[in-house]
Design a protein around this motif. Sequence first.
Motif, short mmCIF file in Angstrom:
data_model
loop_
_atom_site.label_atom_id
_atom_site.label_comp_id
_atom_site.label_asym_id
_atom_site.label_seq_id
_atom_site.Cartn_x
_atom_site.Cartn_y
_atom_site.Cartn_z
N ALA A 1 23.26 32.15 -10.21
CA ALA A 1 22.91 32.99 -10.89
C ALA A 1 21.68 33.36 -11.30
O ALA A 1 21.20 33.52 -11.70
CB ALA A 1 23.93 33.38 -11.63
N ALA A 2 21.73 31.47 -12.57
CA ALA A 2 20.49 31.57 -12.72
C ALA A 2 18.80 31.05 -11.93
O ALA A 2 17.78 31.72 -12.59
CB ALA A 2 20.58 30.06 -13.64
N ILE A 3 19.56 30.35 -11.09
CA ILE A 3 17.97 30.45 -10.43
C ILE A 3 18.40 30.47 -9.00
O ILE A 3 17.09 30.20 -7.57
CB ILE A 3 17.77 28.69 -10.40
N GLY A 4 19.17 31.60 -8.49
CA GLY A 4 19.13 32.20 -6.86
C GLY A 4 18.15 33.48 -7.12
O GLY A 4 17.39 32.36 -5.71
N ASP A 5 16.38 34.14 -7.71
CA ASP A 5 15.66 34.57 -7.31
C ASP A 5 14.70 33.26 -6.51
O ASP A 5 14.00 33.08 -5.79
CB ASP A 5 14.94 35.06 -8.57
N SER A 6 14.96 32.11 -7.08
CA SER A 6 13.99 30.73 -6.33
C SER A 6 14.34 30.14 -5.24
O SER A 6 13.80 30.36 -4.71
CB SER A 6 14.28 29.90 -7.59
N ALA A 7 15.65 30.13 -4.51
CA ALA A 7 16.26 30.45 -3.69
C ALA A 7 15.37 31.25 -2.16
O ALA A 7 15.76 31.02 -1.64
CB ALA A 7 17.69 30.35 -3.45
N GLU A 8 14.94 32.61 -3.42
CA GLU A 8 14.83 33.25 -2.30
C GLU A 8 13.20 32.64 -1.20
O GLU A 8 13.14 33.52 -0.25
CB GLU A 8 14.08 34.80 -3.07
N GLY A 9 12.65 32.17 -1.97
CA GLY A 9 11.55 31.73 -1.03
C GLY A 9 12.24 29.77 -0.60
O GLY A 9 10.96 29.03 -0.20
N SER A 10 12.87 29.66 -0.83
CA SER A 10 13.14 28.20 0.25
C SER A 10 13.12 28.59 0.92
O SER A 10 12.94 29.24 1.83
CB SER A 10 14.84 28.01 0.16
N VAL A 11 12.44 27.02 2.46
CA VAL A 11 12.73 26.92 3.35
C VAL A 11 13.74 27.50 4.08
O VAL A 11 13.30 28.11 5.23
CB VAL A 11 12.49 25.20 3.53
N GLU A 12 14.75 27.35 3.70
CA GLU A 12 16.41 27.84 4.51
C GLU A 12 16.26 28.95 4.47
O GLU A 12 16.66 29.52 5.20
CB GLU A 12 17.23 26.92 3.34
N GLN A 13 15.83 29.71 3.37
CA GLN A 13 15.66 31.38 3.70
C GLN A 13 14.87 31.95 4.41
O GLN A 13 15.42 32.97 4.95
CB GLN A 13 15.51 32.35 2.07
N ALA A 14 13.98 31.55 5.23
CA ALA A 14 12.91 31.36 5.86
C ALA A 14 13.33 31.64 7.38
O ALA A 14 13.23 31.93 8.26
CB ALA A 14 11.73 30.70 5.66
N LEU A 15 13.78 29.88 7.28
CA LEU A 15 14.78 30.03 8.65
C LEU A 15 15.75 30.42 8.52
O LEU A 15 16.16 31.23 10.10
CB LEU A 15 14.91 28.45 8.38
N LEU A 16 16.56 31.02 7.59
CA LEU A 16 17.83 32.33 7.70
C LEU A 16 17.29 33.68 8.69
O LEU A 16 17.48 34.28 9.14
CB LEU A 16 18.83 32.12 6.16
N HIS A 17 16.23 34.15 7.88
CA HIS A 17 16.11 35.02 8.35
C HIS A 17 15.23 35.28 9.99
O HIS A 17 15.02 35.50 10.57
CB HIS A 17 15.03 35.45 7.83
N GLY A 18 15.07 33.88 10.55
CA GLY A 18 14.05 33.54 11.47
C GLY A 18 15.30 34.02 12.63
O GLY A 18 15.35 34.27 13.20
N PHE A 19 16.79 33.22 12.16
CA PHE A 19 17.79 32.54 12.87
C PHE A 19 17.78 34.57 13.37
O PHE A 19 19.12 34.84 13.93
CB PHE A 19 18.42 32.02 12.19
#
Length: 348
Positions: free
Chosen positions: A202-220
């Motif tokens: 909840a505190a840093i969730g927005d930062s995870a939006e720019g993470s590598v994993e998030q990019a890969l998830l959108h690719g999948f």
Amino acid sequence: MSEIKGRDIPPALQNPGQWRTMLFHGDDAGLIAERARAAATQVAEGTDPFRFITLSVEEHARLPEESAAMTLGGGRRAILVRDAGDALLPHLKAALAQPTDTLIVLEAGALSTRSTLRNWARKPTDVASIGCYPETGRDLERTIQTVLTQASHGAPPRLSSAALKWLAEHLAANRALVRSEVEKLSLLGSPGQTLSLDDVRAAIGDSAEGSVEQALLHGFAGDPQQADRLLDRALHEGAPAAKVTWALYRLIERLLEAAQLMEGLPAPGQTPGRGCTPMEALKQIKPPVFFKQQPLYAKALSRWPHKALLGLHKHAHDLELATRQSPLEADLACRHFLAVLAQHKGRR
């Protein structure tokens, strides 16, 4: 030269006075800046402008003059040279030819093995070279704990094991960004209070939006535009290609675990299951998928059956080899892989 690595780095930063020059280089710009400033201010005993100065790339030619300058009131001077590269070498040699004890700290970037500055630094015995590379796994977990303690003035809240692991997997590979995000957590709880995985998300969730994993998830999930945008952001923030391949392996394993549950495939020594929906599977894998990411995971699972995910292991290995063999083209290889991933035809 003394190549300082691993556990020898903290003591070297606490006692940098034994060197005439210190070279900080590597892929983690935030860590380079943090260590270089720590070394310079340690020798200068602070940031007194008579003992500590910073030279930008436009001011490199002033290095010999500044190195020879005297201090008012005594004490050793330190010069922090930003954006150090091969073009600095003539000015550096001229500065070191003078009879002065000024510490020259070089804040460089990623220097290739052919770099004249890096190769020169191998010869003098009074030059220290410290590589600064993105931390992962246990090393990053230790850094997170250390930064949290520092930001909380020695009385930090605790992190649950799941929260600490999640942070290490999702924070950008740049020390400055890690410090910025972890410092937020010091304000969340009282000393000794345990912060859960949900608290941290909840505190840093927005930062995870720019993470590598998030990019890969959108690719999948089949969204090439968003995948490329997020990968571009992650790379811009300092994520190296190695972090992309590491995150890819981990995400494949997470999706495989969920796909196995969905399709009712038996684990070794067990009987087949009844199968389940994507959302039911996501609630069973460990650690649980963050609720904001569940729709993306579900969409990815709708496109990638278990057999197809198994086949991705070889492609992930090929990507890892490509990024290691051609570091200068590593970012391009990651972008190409992500584009192909997003264009996958889907479940068959």
